[in-house]
Enzyme design. Structure first.
Site, mmCIF file in Angstrom:
data_model
loop_
_atom_site.group_PDB
_atom_site.id
_atom_site.type_symbol
_atom_site.label_atom_id
_atom_site.label_comp_id
_atom_site.label_asym_id
_atom_site.label_seq_id
_atom_site.Cartn_x
_atom_site.Cartn_y
_atom_site.Cartn_z
ATOM 1 N N THR A 461 0.809 -1.216 0.000
ATOM 2 C CA THR A 461 0.000 0.000 0.000
ATOM 3 C C THR A 461 0.840 1.263 0.000
ATOM 4 O OG1 THR A 461 0.067 -0.094 2.398
ATOM 5 C CG2 THR A 461 -1.830 -1.107 1.328
ATOM 6 N N ILE A 615 -4.197 13.780 2.024
ATOM 7 C CA ILE A 615 -3.486 12.720 1.307
ATOM 8 C C ILE A 615 -2.007 12.851 1.671
ATOM 9 C CG2 ILE A 615 -2.830 11.897 -0.996
ATOM 10 C CD1 ILE A 615 -5.792 11.318 -0.090
ATOM 11 N N GLN A 624 -3.277 3.296 -4.751
ATOM 12 C CA GLN A 624 -4.308 2.594 -3.981
ATOM 13 C C GLN A 624 -5.679 2.745 -4.646
ATOM 14 O OE1 GLN A 624 -3.578 0.256 -1.855
ATOM 15 N NE2 GLN A 624 -4.429 1.126 -0.006
ATOM 16 N N GLY A 687 -9.238 7.006 5.583
ATOM 17 C CA GLY A 687 -8.725 5.816 4.910
ATOM 18 C C GLY A 687 -8.998 5.824 3.420
ATOM 19 N N GLU A 690 -9.977 0.738 1.014
ATOM 20 C CA GLU A 690 -11.079 -0.083 0.550
ATOM 21 C C GLU A 690 -12.097 0.687 -0.276
ATOM 22 O OE1 GLU A 690 -11.290 -1.836 5.021
ATOM 23 O OE2 GLU A 690 -11.593 -3.217 3.390
HETATM 24 MO MO1 MOS Z 1 -9.385 -5.406 4.923
HETATM 25 S S1 MOS Z 1 -10.829 -6.575 4.022
HETATM 26 O O1 MOS Z 1 -9.908 -4.997 6.452
HETATM 27 O O2 MOS Z 1 -7.984 -6.281 4.856
#
Ligand code: MOS
Length: 723
Positions: A461, A615, A624, A687, A690
């Site tokens: 990441t 950022i 990401q 974050g 995701e």
């Molecule tokens: Mo993530 S699905 O909390 O690695």
């Protein structure tokens, strides 16, 4: 100018491109032996016999562990809070591809060959291997449903009945696998009763705690090392079977052992994303204002893990509606463990919600972007809290402008380019944000570098570079002189890599620890007898200690004082804010071309406008987001693990489990709004791990509908569904 927010190359980049970054499987130690897992070839039943004699006699074989020759293992937690039987202790088979033996030999090839000599017979039972939503039941634990109803409204169905316009449809998504490039691997080595273990993980602390219980040893005697991780996506959160069996076998044999899963084994020994079926009903006024959202989510669940996806949760977080119903149901299948995968619940859930919203817009003759803007929620729909910082409407607006949304023709098949129908779609990206507790150590070293340590994980990441950037910014130093140290269990307890909370949690801890280390350094300089700064008013600036008429770099000072380092550890607390709700937001746009003769869908452009607070590294953050969108493309168009009636996953290889490859990936644009979320932390970062997969499949399916007029409610949208 601050280095925060600049595009910075990965500090671990040179190591990786030169092949010098050691991933778990790359490690070699003296007297290393190799483990190879043997897995079951039925899905449900019992082992009636295992003939291991030939394997035991095969060249190079050191041991074969099986239910007939079990390893010493105690209570075992595989993932989340499940309580599982430790592997190899009994003859019960609960899923196809379950670990039934570990062969240990002098070489990997010898272990693999010997494994092929083991003959196993079973008493097989018929597994439940069909995901049948009609057989759904409420989950054994967790809240089965949430109802938010306006005063006087008796039920969600009453709210729907009273709505001027409604749509209802059912959407399905298949089992998906994570397909991290690095397969799961573990290398365990004992010195007396101390265990050193190199094992893939999204956080080394996840390993120590669980393994201590399973091996029956003191947690303090387990040292875990895992500085580089080749992708996780949720699947390296788990403590899968190769971890305890490799550690226990190494203990039993008195040899270090390395076990690396084959690609095929990464489909069954470790977890997968459950399948879902979702029925979404939306009620609205004629102007598009939502009056009711009913989202019934059904997820598959493996008894081997007790994890299911709360697929309907997106509907609690996204759009404003006075009435919302979300329910959670499960279908138990005799399959390998279900587990978390990037944006658990919400990546699948948003596909259903976004598609339903598009269907509503179509029925109302509204623009899909307009209906989203109209229903943008000013407060968290589930609890009415104000958002800490939300600029989603700006994301929609800027995205529409940059993407050329005004050129979208609402009539399908009206935009044609040669043999291709062209369409555009939009989806909302979102995921919850937070800040947990984390501790970090910052260490000024005599060689002029600074080390920043915490038990975080860099799954590729860019987390380690984020550590360097944040510390370098405070220290007034080049990023290259700040050395991150992650993935080592002796470091202070930082956040594991999960739930999109690494940077939002660890970042503030790096800040406070850097401040604490600067204070410790100044104190050392001013208070240590013999220091050139002794007794003087001293401050720190740009790598140096400064006092009236004198300045010296910390490296020179420590060298002169013959002290290797001055360090401090500090802890940043969990966010404590009872008033606000925290989420990252964004708008994702997709343009898709569908071949009019073959039905082949090709994504031709994507854009995500991101509102995720500060950022830290523009370069890795972009990567990401792009990665999430590409994974969203796979989710929408390709990824589909097939379950046979026998309970066997049919396509456990990368030839038949398709993920986007370079040739599939179109130009992808990312735009960051970069408004610091100062209610979350002084750093202001939420974050990004995701949230960009959320909304992506909806945007792509919407674009396909706009191109062709076909509404595909079953992922993946493959060409057969478009013919
Ligand atoms: Mo993530 S699905 O909390 O690695």
């Amino acid at each position: 100018m601050s280095v925060v927010g600049q595009p910075v190359d990965r500090v671990d980049g040179p190591l990786k491109v030169t092949g010098n970054a050691l991933y778990v499987a790359d490690n070699k130690v003296d007297r290393l032996a190799y483990g190879y897992l043997v897995t079951s070839t039925i899905a449900l039943g019992t082992i009636t016999s295992m003939h291991t004699e030939e394997a035991v006699k095969a060249p190079g074989v050191l041991a074969v562990y099986s239910p007939d020759n079990p390893l010493k293992l105690f209570a075992y937690t595989q993932n989340q809070n499940d309580e599982n039987k430790p592997p190899l202790q009994d003859k019960e088979i609960r899923y196809h591809g379950q670990v039934i033996a570990l062969v240990v030999a002098e070489t990997f090839e010898q272990a693999r060959d010997a494994a092929s000599l083991i003959k196993t017979t079973y008493a097989a039972k018929q597994p439940t291997a069909e995901f049948d939503p009609a057989k759904a039941t409420p989950p054994l634990s967790g809240t089965p449903e949430v109802n938010i109803l306006a005063p006087g409204v008796p039920s969600i169905d009453a709210a729907l009945t009273a709505s001027e316009v409604t749509v209802t449809a059912t959407y399905t998504t298949p089992v998906n696998h994570h397909i991290a490039m690095e397969p799961h691997a573990t290398l365990a080595s004992w010195t007396g009763d101390h265990l050193t273990i190199y094992t893939v993980s999204q956080g080394v602390r996840l390993v120590t705690a669980r393994l201590a219980t399973t091996l029956g040893v003191d947690q303090a005697k387990i040292y875990v090392h895992n500085p580089h991780v080749g992708g996780g996506f949720g699947n390296k959160w788990g403590n899968w079977a190769q971890v305890p069996v490799t550690a226990a076998a190494a203990r039993a044999l008195g040899r270090p052992i390395k076990t690396v899963l084959t690609r095929e084994q990464t489909f069954t020994v470790v977890g997968h994303r459950p399948a879902s079926s979702q029925t979404v009903s939306l009620g609205a006024k004629r102007d598009g204002t939502l009056t009711a959202i009913k989202h019934v989510g059904i997820s598959s669940l493996s008894p081997a893990s007790n994890f299911y996806e709360q697929v309907a949760n997106t509907s609690l977080a996204m759009y404003a509606s006075p009435n919302i119903h979300v329910s959670r149901k499960i279908v138990r299948l005799d399959v390998p463990p279900t587990t978390i995968m990037r944006a658990p619940g919400e990546s699948n859930g948003s596909f259903a919600l976004e598609s339903a919203l598009d269907e509503l817009a179509e029925k109302l003759g509204m623009d899909p972007l307009e209906i989203r803007r109209k229903n943008d929620s000013p407060v968290a729909p589930n609890n009415g809290r104000r958002w800490s910082s939300k600029h989603l409407d700006e994301c929609y607006r800027i995205g529409a402008e940059k993407f050329g949304w005004s050129r979208r023709n609402p009539v399908p098949k009206s935009v044609v380019d040669g043999d291709w129908y062209v369409g555009m779609g939009v989806g909302t990206a979102t995921y919850s944000a937070g800040r947990g507790e984390a501790s970090i150590k910052v260490r000024f070293q005599a060689d002029g570098t600074v080390k920043v340590s915490g038990t975080a994980a860099d799954l590729g990441t860019g987390q380690s570079t984020v550590f360097s950037i944040i510390a370098a910014d405070k220290l007034g130093m080049p990023v290259s002189k700040v050395i991150p140290e992650l993935g080592d269990s002796t470091s202070p307890a930082a956040a594991n890599a999960g739930g999109s909370s690494s940077t939002s949690t660890n970042g503030p801890a790096v800040q406070v620890a850097t401040d604490a280390a600067i204070q410790a350094l100044v104190k050392f300089a001013a208070e240590t007898p013999g220091s050139p700064f002794h007794g003087k008013e001293t401050r720190y600036a740009d790598e140096s200690l400064v006092t009236e008429g004198r300045s010296m770099t910390f490296g020179a000072l420590l060298t002169e004082m013959d002290v290797p380092a001055v360090e401090a550890t500090a802890t940043s607390p969990r966010v404590n804010d009872p008033v606000h709700a925290f989420r990252s937001f964004g708008a994702t746009f997709a343009e898709v071309r569908v071949n009019r003769w073959t039905g082949e869908p090709r994504v031709s452009r994507m854009l995500c406008v991101v509102d995720a607070g500060t950022i830290i590294n523009e370069k890795t953050a972009r990567s990401q987001i792009v990665g999430g969108l590409i994974m969203g493309m796979g989710h929408a168009l390709l990824e589909d693990t097939r379950l046979e009636a026998s309970g066997r996953f049919a396509n456990t290889n990368m030839a038949s489990y398709l993920v986007p490859v370079n040739a599939d990936v179109p130009p992808i644009d990312v735009h960051f709004l970069n408004y610091p979320d100062t209610k979350l932390s002084a750093l202001g970062a939420r974050g990004i791990g995701e949230f960009s997969i959320v909304g992506a499949a909806g945007a792509i399916a919407g674009a396909i509908h706009n191109a062709t007029g076909k509404r595909i409610r079953e992922l993946p949208v493959t060409l057969d569904k478009l013919l």
